[in-house]
Design an enzyme around this catalytic site. Structure first.
Site, PDB file in Angstrom:
ATOM      1  N   VAL B 109       0.879  -1.173   0.000  1.00 53.80           N
ATOM      2  CA  VAL B 109       0.000   0.000   0.000  1.00 53.80           C
ATOM      3  C   VAL B 109       0.915   1.221   0.000  1.00 53.80           C
ATOM      4  O   VAL B 109       2.006   1.188   0.584  1.00 53.80           O
ATOM      5  CB  VAL B 109      -0.944   0.000   1.231  1.00 53.80           C
ATOM      6  CG1 VAL B 109      -1.535   1.373   1.508  1.00 53.80           C
ATOM      7  CG2 VAL B 109      -2.072  -1.010   1.015  1.00 53.80           C
ATOM      8  N   CYS B 110       0.483   2.275  -0.683  1.00 55.05           N
ATOM      9  CA  CYS B 110       1.196   3.560  -0.661  1.00 55.05           C
ATOM     10  C   CYS B 110       2.627   3.351  -1.161  1.00 55.05           C
ATOM     11  O   CYS B 110       2.861   2.569  -2.094  1.00 55.05           O
ATOM     12  CB  CYS B 110       1.103   4.128   0.758  1.00 55.05           C
ATOM     13  SG  CYS B 110       1.435   5.880   0.943  1.00 55.05           S
TER      14      CYS B 110
END
Lengths: 230, 230
Positions: B109-110
């Site tokens: 994520v991210c």
């Protein structure tokens, strides 16, 4: 306390977030991720030992109940499968009643509202909580409102678990302006895209709702049934 | 490991989530809150000491890199302002390359995608990351895709911070079926209601986007500038 990544040009907030055994991590981390840009967050617990969430993961407190600043801009309580035990913990309730007597905003996400209610802080206030628990609010003096975020004077509550992000942004906008909230929303890339329409009983339908109630009932300790997990 | 609250009737997943100094808590807690219902989550770090996130709050690991199970259903890396330091940490990268060689799903994520890329795990794969960092993917061999969740064979990535909830539900649906994902979505009351339309640069507009880039640039350490926080 945790060090602030404070937005330039705003007066920093002093925030206390309560940790107790069996709290739900995301209830707390949603608003913590918003408010960490706006001041100092105290993660408050009975001792400085790591506190075990209801998923088993442990968060480290930054101060004890006794050491928590007495005057707070925001007092916050998360929910979790440990809620019913927390509602019977006189030390936690006394802490909330004391800090709540002076806090700028008295707030909760999910079943955290029930703990605020048990501390006498929701008498006559409109509040929301997890969809499964609205019926528990009136006995605590609160008026249940089925809404993602509910603001009644200085009481601000969010619904279940993921509502903490919406709650955090509404709270930040109220305390430090819409521009601050929008800036944090952008940095968090908060443009949600749920893969399914199943986030409420109305969307999910009765069969899935029954399954969810059974699972959550098994995980949440009550006076009659022991907890599913230690 | 953290004890599972496993959904009845599913084969439990073995999940490893990497902790490193300066990770973003919500990047990890979003999917952790979904996947904790589906098996065992190992919070893996170099030592068993609490790991400080980029907001200052500390999470406790459940095992070291050496003790992490060798065969995983899911290998996960969060982003955070500590990403650039993690990309230069040979011990972390060797761990990811080793577990990634056998993991069922390799995920992020991210800015966690950049760390997977630095470990050589995104060569030729389509991936997403935080909106501010898509231009950094090609140098790591990945093909940037501006989408909330990107699935390319067994590589699954989410966008910035809050995208971890959408990512977690997509991943769970893929691995254990849509009914499981919908059930967790309902228990998490995931029916988001962002108070503003400001979650992407397109929605927020150029002025707010410039402010966000400046703030995130100040918080993220690079080779040229020291970190804004220890």
């Amino acid at each position: 306390m945790t060090e602030p990544l404070t937005l330039p040009g705003i007066e920093p907030l002093s925030v206390a977030m309560l940790l107790y055994p069996g709290f739900t991590l995301l209830d707390l981390i949603g608003p913590q991720s918003v408010l960490c840009w706006a001041g100092t967050i105290h993660l408050v617990a009975k001792t400085m030992e790591p506190v075990t969430s209801d998923s088993g993961a442990q968060l480290v407190p930054t101060c004890t109940l006794a050491d928590c600043p007495r005057d707070l801009d925001v007092l916050f309580v998360p929910g979790g499968f440990g809620t019913f035990a927390a509602m019977q913990d006189r030390e936690l309730l006394a802490f909330l009643a004391d800090r709540g007597a002076r806090a700028g905003s008295i707030t909760s996400v999910c079943s955290g509202a029930l703990i605020l209610g048990a501390a006498g802080l929701l008498q006559g206030y409109r509040s929301t909580t997890h969809w499964a628990l609205h019926d528990a609010l009136p006995a605590l003096g609160a008026v249940p409102v089925k809404q993602r975020v509910v603001v009644d004077r200085n009481r601000i509550s969010g619904g279940g678990v993921t509502a903490g992000i919406d709650f955090g942004l509404v709270l930040l906008a109220q305390l430090r302006g819409e521009e601050s909230a929008k800036l944090v929303q952008l940095m968090m890339e908060y443009d949600p895209a749920p893969p399914f329409a199943a986030g409420t009983p109305e969307q999910a339908g009765p069969a899935l709702t029954e399954r969810a109630l059974a699972l959550m009932g098994a995980a949440a300790p009550t006076a009659d049934a022991p907890p599913a997990r230690a």
